[in-house]
Design an enzyme around this catalytic site. Structure first.
Site, PDB file in Angstrom:
ATOM      1  N   CYS A   1       1.091  -1.803   0.454  1.00 48.70           N
ATOM      2  CA  CYS A   1       0.095  -0.106  -0.417  1.00 48.70           C
ATOM      3  C   CYS A   1       0.729   1.152  -0.376  1.00 48.70           C
ATOM      4  CB  CYS A   1      -0.717  -0.223   1.629  1.00 48.70           C
ATOM      5  SG  CYS A   1      -1.817  -1.230   1.102  1.00 48.70           S
TER       6      CYS A   1
ATOM      7  N   GLU B   1      -1.903   4.817  13.114  1.00 45.09           N
ATOM      8  CA  GLU B   1      -2.561   5.532  12.405  1.00 45.09           C
ATOM      9  C   GLU B   1      -2.649   6.681  13.445  1.00 45.09           C
ATOM     10  OE1 GLU B   1      -3.742   5.957   8.435  1.00 45.09           O
ATOM     11  OE2 GLU B   1      -2.777   7.705   7.993  1.00 45.09           O
TER      12      GLU B   1
ATOM     13  N   HIS C   1      -4.121   7.610   6.041  1.00 51.02           N
ATOM     14  CA  HIS C   1      -4.455   5.931   5.427  1.00 51.02           C
ATOM     15  C   HIS C   1      -5.401   5.445   5.971  1.00 51.02           C
ATOM     16  CE1 HIS C   1      -2.630   2.552   3.375  1.00 51.02           C
ATOM     17  NE2 HIS C   1      -2.614   1.711   4.113  1.00 51.02           N
TER      18      HIS C   1
ATOM     19  N   PHE D   1       1.641  -3.359   4.799  1.00 51.32           N
ATOM     20  CA  PHE D   1       1.491  -4.709   5.066  1.00 51.32           C
ATOM     21  C   PHE D   1       3.269  -4.647   4.737  1.00 51.32           C
ATOM     22  CE2 PHE D   1      -2.748  -7.016   4.578  1.00 51.32           C
ATOM     23  CZ  PHE D   1      -3.538  -6.996   5.550  1.00 51.32           C
TER      24      PHE D   1
ATOM     25  N   HIS E   1      -9.990   1.569  -0.914  1.00 53.44           N
ATOM     26  CA  HIS E   1      -8.448   1.016  -1.058  1.00 53.44           C
ATOM     27  C   HIS E   1      -8.021   0.345  -1.877  1.00 53.44           C
ATOM     28  CE1 HIS E   1      -4.879   0.497   0.500  1.00 53.44           C
ATOM     29  NE2 HIS E   1      -4.809  -0.074   1.847  1.00 53.44           N
TER      30      HIS E   1
ATOM     31  N   LYS F   1     -11.012   7.024   2.032  1.00 46.97           N
ATOM     32  CA  LYS F   1     -11.348   5.695   1.309  1.00 46.97           C
ATOM     33  C   LYS F   1     -12.744   4.873   1.394  1.00 46.97           C
ATOM     34  CE  LYS F   1      -6.748   3.260   2.033  1.00 46.97           C
ATOM     35  NZ  LYS F   1      -5.456   4.252   2.059  1.00 46.97           N
TER      36      LYS F   1
END
Length: 406
Positions: free
Chosen positions: A163, A306, A295, A391, A332, A327
């Site tokens: 990502c 976050e 994010h 990730f 996403h 998002k």
């Protein structure tokens, strides 16, 4: 080594909102979700049946019979978005960009639709995969096709860091221009991930919501997969002004680091360090940032991490920061996420509007940040920070500021 300011002179997007950066921005600004029923090519037995797909996108009609056979959807999205960016930058699409121009593309996986079709052919239909399967599925197919389309003979490669891919591609291109390695980059992120296999794999991780994406909400239950691409023309300020270009914004800061801890569990301390790195790179203090495009995946762990990271990096100023995740609107986009959200960040800066954070009726008390709320906010924005937390613990933060000729 030189240190040149890097400006954005063009940008384009393909997203669930449609073809065009304006459509993406208007959907984000106006809080209009582009999520709909999942449409895949093969029989599907999954539980998750929603996605933010690019719909009504005919690759052959967009690219023509000479290019379309070589283009998986992720490549096609990137090419169409780049055409828009090139046009806005005022560049001649037929002019060869030459050795001082790079073509870089971030993508999580690359040609997922081609991979999915190939697997179905071999294991279920007892057929050979199509002839061009390999040159279409490899992640480098995207930047390679970009380099050919514009004659960019400088550095050309894909970045595959989940990502954070799109943000890292922009950040690396910025560093290459600053260093004097190149003068211009055609750069961004692209992903086409709404396939049978991809949806089932993400579902197994229990990070997809069956109904609504609710970033930072107490009752959040996962994200919605999205598709698309966003591409930018980045240039050394001097080179851009010399040809009469009108910069849209400045890529002022870039930070990237790694948690080096866990494949799926993010780390707040590392995320905070990444944001601090971007601030230092931009020469800004925490108090100089007015809006953060988070994010904000709406997964249980990401949002808390976050929010904690924002509080660490911005300390007391965090109470003043406006934060939203867009998002719920565009989904996403995985490897495209950072690039799609950079388009929104630049437009937020240019229009002085912080886009909304949808579907959060009750904020998670573990996420102590100042969310925008369900409506956009007109406010003074001097600088925007955009986060990507991937990730594998790969973090990337970008900071954009207005262009001024001084």
């Amino acid at each position: 080594m030189t240190s040149r300011r890097v400006v954005v002179t063009g940008m384009g997007a393909v997203s669930a909102a449609g073809v065009g950066a304006d459509l993406l921005w208007h959907a984000a600004r106006d809080g209009k979700p582009c999520i709909g029923p999942l449409e895949v090519r093969q029989p599907y037995g999954g539980r998750i049946r929603i996605s933010a797909q690019v719909r009504d996108f005919d690759i052959e009609a967009r690219l023509g019979p000479q290019i379309a056979p070589f283009a998986d959807a992720f490549t096609a999205y990137a090419l169409v978005a780049a055409d828009e960016a090139i046009a806005q930058a005022g560049l001649d699409p037929k002019e060869r960009q030459g050795p001082r121009c790079a073509a870089l593309l971030g993508t999580g996986i690359g040609g997922l639709k081609t991979i999915d079709d190939g697997i179905y052919s071999v294991y279920f239909a007892n057929k050979r995969p199509e002839t061009l399967t390999v040159p279409k599925l490899i992640p480098s197919a995207g930047p390679s096709m970009l380099s050919m389309r514009y004659g960019a003979t400088g550095p050309c490669f894909a970045l595959a860091s989940a990502c954070s891919s799109g943000s890292q591609a922009v950040g690396l291109a910025t560093q290459m221009i600053r260093a004097g390695m190149i003068d211009r980059a055609i750069v961004g992120g692209s992903e086409a991930c709404a396939t049978n296999g991809s949806m089932r794999a993400w579902e197994c991780l229990r990070v997809l919501t069956p109904d609504l994406c609710r970033p930072f909400a107490k009752n959040r239950n996962g994200m919605v997969l999205g598709e698309g691409a966003a591409m930018f023309v980045l240039e050394a300020e001097g080179a851009a002004l010399a040809r009469g270009a009108e910069p849209l914004a400045v890529i002022a800061g870039y930070g990237t680091n790694s948690d080096a801890l866990d494949p799926v569990r993010p780390d707040a301390t590392s995320a905070a360090a990444c944001m601090a790195m971007a601030l230092e790179d931009a020469g800004l203090a925490p108090q100089d940032i007015d809006y953060v495009n988070a994010h904000g995946t709406a997964t249980v762990m990401n949002d808390v991490t976050e929010a904690q990271g924002l509080n660490m990096a911005f300390d007391g100023h965090c109470d003043n920061l406006l934060v939203s995740s867009t998002k719920p609107v565009h989904g996403h986009g995985l490897g495209a996420a950072g690039a799609l959200e950079l388009v929104i960040s630049i437009m937020a800066l240019r229009e002085q509007i912080a886009p909304p954070n949808l579907n959060t009726e009750i904020q998670d008390p573990k996420c102590l940040i100042r969310l925008v709320g369900p409506e956009a906010v007109k406010t003074n924005i001097r600088a925007v920070l955009s986060n990507s937390l991937a990730f594998g613990g790969i973090n990337a933060s970008l900071i954009v500021t207005p262009f001024d000729a001084a």
